[in-house]
Scaffold this active site. Structure first.
Site, PDB file in Angstrom:
ATOM      1  N   GLU A 515       0.730  -1.103  -0.192  1.00 40.37           N
ATOM      2  CA  GLU A 515      -0.055   0.056   0.028  1.00 40.37           C
ATOM      3  C   GLU A 515       0.794   1.423  -0.061  1.00 40.37           C
ATOM      4  OE1 GLU A 515      -2.943  -0.238  -0.826  1.00 40.37           O
ATOM      5  OE2 GLU A 515      -3.652  -2.032  -0.283  1.00 40.37           O
ATOM      6  N   HIS A 518       1.785   2.028  -3.309  1.00 42.34           N
ATOM      7  CA  HIS A 518       0.771   2.778  -4.223  1.00 42.34           C
ATOM      8  C   HIS A 518       0.812   4.163  -3.819  1.00 42.34           C
ATOM      9  CE1 HIS A 518      -1.014  -0.413  -6.084  1.00 42.34           C
ATOM     10  NE2 HIS A 518      -1.371  -1.212  -5.100  1.00 42.34           N
ATOM     11  N   ASP A 570       3.775  -5.462  -5.714  1.00 44.14           N
ATOM     12  CA  ASP A 570       4.052  -6.911  -5.128  1.00 44.14           C
ATOM     13  C   ASP A 570       5.537  -7.112  -5.123  1.00 44.14           C
ATOM     14  OD1 ASP A 570       1.304  -7.507  -5.071  1.00 44.14           O
ATOM     15  OD2 ASP A 570       1.217  -8.648  -6.839  1.00 44.14           O
TER      16      ASP A 570
HETATM   17 ZN   LIG Z   1      -2.459  -2.875  -4.943  1.00 46.87          ZN
END
Ligand SMILES: [Zn+2]
Length: 670
Positions: A515, A518, A570
C-alpha cells in the site's frame, strides 16, 4: 529460536500443514507447495460464497458482530449502542414484519398524497411532496443532493447536486440495444407487482405505470455521459441557489434544499457545485411538460417505495430478488438482496450505526496492545521503504525526499469511534421502537441525513473511511494521502500478537509495504516525474511487463501492462517487508518458531506471504472475469512473480539457478 506453543500458534501450524502440498517442490511451484491443498479443503468444508482468505476472514468478523448484536437487548437509556442493538432486533423480528405486511408503507404513502391511481383525487403540491420526500425520507427522485469535499479546497465541504440514481438500468448501459426492451419489461412487471401489493387495482395500475416508465426513460436520456462531462469540464460547476432557480425553474430550489439540509440554514446565495447542469435544465423542462397529470406524483411514490420496500415483508424481498436475478443473473454474489436475514440486518445496521458497530468490534478484536504492535511493525516497514528509496537508481534526490513525505497512516479505526459520549450525543434524537422495523428505518434515514447535513458547517472530516473498520481491505486514499489498514485485518492468519514475527511480516508486513508503494506509484507513470531517469525506470518496467506476459494460468495469458503497477507493488512490497523483518531480527535477537514444522523462520516468512493469497480460481469463467477487470495478477502469479524476483527467497529455499522459481533475470522498480 524457541518454539511457540500457544493456542494461536498451534492453530496456525495445523492450518499451514493442512493447506500445504509437500509433494510439490517449492523451487518448482511455490504457490502449489504452500497453498496446494487449500482449494480442496475449502471446497469440502465451506459452503459460503467466500472465495479467498480475505473473504473468509471478513465472514468471521461479520459473525462476531452478529453475536455482539444478538445479546439480549440493552435498556440503557439514550445509548447509541442500545439503539443499534434494538434496531437489529426489530429487523430480525420477521414474525412482526410479516404480520404488518404492507400496511405501514401504505400509511406513509397516504401521508404524502397517495398514489392517485384513479384520477386527480386529492390535489397535491408537487414541490411540497418533493420537500417531504427529501427531508423526511431521504428520497431524491429528480436529483441527488449531498454534502462532499469541495474541488478547490478539499478540507471544506460544499452542497453538490447530480442526477439521481435510477433503479431501472438506463439504455446506455446496454451495448446490444436488442436486449433493452426485455429489461424494461422485467422492470415494468416488478413495478406492477409492487403497485398491486400496495393496493393498486390491476387494470388501472398498468396504464399509470407505463406512463411512469416512459417518464423515467425520458429523464434518463437527459443525463450527460460521464466522459462527456469530464471532457466539457462540467463537473464541479460552481453556482448558487439563485442561478439554479433561473436555469431549472420548475423546482422550488430554496425550499427543497432547505428541507434536504435541515437543520442547516440556507439562503439564495448558498454556494452549490453542480455536476451536470444540462441534466437539471432538461429535467426541469420534463417536469413542466408532465406537470398536469398524475405521473410526477406516481413517479415520486415509486421512488419512495424503492427506498423503503426493503424494510417490508418477504413478498417485497422476493419481488426484489426476482428483479435482481432477471437483470443480473444468478451470480451467487447477490449485492442487492442478501440470502440470510441476519446478513441483511447486519448490513442495514452497519449503514445507520457504523461508528457504533465499529466501537463494539474494536473492543472485541483489536486491543490496544495489538494496535501498538501493528504500529511498530508499520514504522519498521516504512523505514525499510525509505532506505530502499535511497538505493533506487532512477530517482533523483529531490524526488526521493518528496516520496518519503508522501503517506500518512491510519491503523485499526478512525479515532472518533472511541468517543462514546459524543456518539450518544450524535444519536440522541433518534428514537428506535420495538415492533416497527419500517418506522425505525425511516427514523434512521432522517437522522443520517441530518448528520450529513451538519458536515456543511464543519471542515471536511479527516477521518472519514471508505471501508468499515471490521473489513479486510486496506487501501491508499489519494485525496487524504493516507494508507488505511482496518482492524478487521489484524487477525489470524494475517497478524497476531502471539505469532512469530516472521508470520506477521510475511502477511501484513507485505500488505503494508504494498500500500505504501501505491502512495508513490505516480512517479512510475510516464511524464509524471520529469527529473527522474526515464531510461533506467523504463528498463525496470519493461522487465516486469515481459516477466508477467510470459506467464499463463489455465491457458490464459496475463496483460503485463494492465497489471504493471500492482506487480511492481507486489515485488517491491515483498522485498521491503523482508528487509523490515531482517531489521526487526537484528534488534530483537530472539524469534519464535512454529514447532514441528521443519521450517526456518525465514522460510516461514515466505510461506506466510503465500498463504494469504489462497484463492478459488478453479472455475475458468471466474478466472477469465478476474483477468478482465482486476488490475492485480491472479493470486498464484502474485506469489510466483515477486518470489522469482527475490534473491533472498532462492537462498532460503535452496533453489538452484535452473529452477523455475529462481530465474537468472530478476526485475524490480523499487
Ligand atoms: Zn495494490
Amino acid at each position: 529460536p524457541e518454539p511457540c506453543d500457544t493456542e494461536e500458534c498451534l492453530t496456525l501450524l495445523a492450518r499451514l500443514l493442512e493447506v500445504r502440498n509437500a509433494t510439490i517442490d517449492p523451487c518448482e511451484d511455490f504457490y502449489g507447495y504452500a497453498c496446494g491443498n487449500w482449494e480442496a479443503n475449502h471446497l469440502r468444508t465451506e459452503t459460503m460464497e467466500s472465495s479467498n482468505v480475505f473473504d473468509v476472514l471478513l465472514e468471521e468478523n461479520q459473525l462476531i458482530l452478529k453475536r455482539l448484536l444478538e445479546v439480549p437487548q440493552l435498556r440503557v437509556e439514550g445509548s447509541a449502542k442500545g439503539k443499534a442493538i434494538q434496531f437489529y432486533h426489530s429487523c430480525m423480528d420477521t414474525q412482526q414484519i410479516e404480520a404488518e405486511g404492507a400496511q405501514p408503507l401504505k400509511e406513509l404513502i397516504n401521508q404524502v398524497g397517495g398514489w392517485n391511481f384513479t384520477g386527480p383525487g386529492k390535489q397535491t403540491d408537487f414541490n411540497q411532496t418533493l420537500q417531504t420526500l427529501m427531508g423526511k425520507y431521504n428520497t431524491f427522485p429528480f436529483f441527488r443532493a449531498y454534502v462532499g469535499p469541495s474541488s478547490s479546497d478539499p478540507s471544506t465541504n460544499i452542497i453538490q447536486i447530480d442526477h439521481p440514481e435510477f433503479e431501472m438500468p438506463p439504455e446506455s448501459d446496454y451495448n446490444e440495444k436488442a436486449n433493452y426492451p426485455e429489461v424494461v419489461r422485467v422492470y415494468f412487471s416488478y413495478l406492477m407487482k409492487l403497485g398491486t401489493l400496495l393496493g393498486g387495482p390491476q387494470n388501472v395500475t398498468s396504464t399509470v405505470i407505463s406512463f411512469a416508465l416512459s417518464f423515467i426513460s425520458n429523464l434518463q436520456k437527459e443525463v450527460t455521459p460521464l466522459q462527456e462531462r469530464q471532457e466539457r469540464r462540467m463537473l464541479f460547476y460552481h453556482t448558487t441557489i439563485r442561478e439554479l432557480q433561473e436555469k431549472a425553474p420548475t423546482i422550488d430550489w430554496l425550499s427543497c434544499l432547505q428541507a434536504a439540509f435541515h437543520p442547516v440554514q440556507l439562503n439564495i446565495s448558498q454556494p452549490i457545485a453542480v455536476h451536470d447542469m444540462d441534466y437539471l435544465k432538461g429535467m426541469s423542462r420534463l417536469i413542466e411538460k408532465w406537470q398536469k397529470g398524475r405521473v410526477l406524483q406516481i413517479y415520486m411514490i415509486l421512488c419512495l417505495v424503492g427506498n423503503l420496500s426493503p424494510a417490508l415483508d418477504s413478498r417485497f424481498q422476493d419481488a426484489r430478488r426476482e428483479l435482481f436475478e432477471k437483470l443480473h443473473g444468478k451470480t451467487g454474489e447477490s449485492g442487492m438482496v442478501l440470502a440470510h436475514r441476519w446478513r441483511k440486518c447486519l448490513s442495514d445496521t452497519s449503514t445507520f450505526f457504523e461508528p457504533v458497530l465499529a466501537e463494539m468490534i474494536v473492543q472485541e478484536i483489536f486491543p490496544q496492545e495489538t494496535k501498538e504492535l501493528a504500529e511498530k511493525m508499520f514504522s519498521l516497514v516504512r523505514d525499510a521503504l525509505h532506505s530502499r528509496l535511497d538505493q533506487v537508481e532512477w530517482m533523483d534526490e529531490q524526488t526521493r525526499q518528496e516520496a518519503k513525505d508522501k503517506a500518512c497512516v491510519e491503523i485499526g479505526y478512525p479515532d472518533s469511534i472511541l468517543q462514546t459520549a459524543e456518539m450518544d450525543q450524535e444519536f440522541q434524537d433518534l428514537e428506535i421502537h420495538d415492533n416497527t422495523f419500517l418506522l425505525n428505518v425511516v427514523a434512521c434515514l432522517k437522522a443520517v441525513r441530518e448528520n450529513f447535513s451538519l458536515r456543511l458547517l464543519q471542515p471536511h472530516l479527516q477521518d472519514n473511511w471508505e471501508v468499515f473498520p471490521w473489513s479486510v481491505h486496506s487501501y491508499y486514499s489519494m485525496r487524504r494521502h493516507t494508507v488505511v489498514f482496518p482492524a478487521g485485518m489484524f487477525r489470524s492468519p494475517f497478524f497476531h500478537a502471539e505469532f512469530p514475527s516472521a508470520v506477521n511480516f510475511g502477511a501484513m508486513g507485505v500488505i503494508m509495504a504494498h500500500e505504501l508503494l501505491h502512495a508513490i506509484y505516480d512517479y512510475v507513470v510516464p511524464e509524471s516525474c520529469p527529473r527522474c531517469n526515464r531510461d533506467a525506470l523504463v528498463q525496470g518496467t519493461d522487465c516486469l511487463v515481459e516477466q508477467y506476459e510470459r506467464y499463463s494460468l489455465q491457458g490464459l495469458r496475463i496483460n503485463g501492462t494492465f497489471t504493471l503497477l500492482e506487480n511492481a507493488a507486489d515485488t517491491g512490497g515483498l522485498a521491503i517487508a523482508y528487509q523490515a523483518y531482517k531489521n526487526w531480527l537484528k534488534k530483537h535477537k530472539q524469534e519464535r518458531n512454529l514447532p514441528r514444522s521443519g521450517l526456518s523462520h525465514h522460510q516461514l516468512f515466505y510461506i506466510s506471504f503465500a498463504n494469504v493469497m489462497n484463492t478459488l480460481l478453479i472455475f475458468p469463467e471466474r478466472l477469465r472475469a478476474f483477468l478482465h477487470r482486476d488490475p492485480h495478477s491472479p493470486p498464484p502469479l502474485r506469489v510466483r512473480g515477486p518470489l522469482s524476483n527475490s534473491q533472498d527467497f532462492a537462498r532460503h529455499f535452496h533453489c538452484s539457478s535452473t529452477t523455475p522459481m529462481n530465474p537468472a533475470f530478476k526485475c524490480h522498480i523499487w
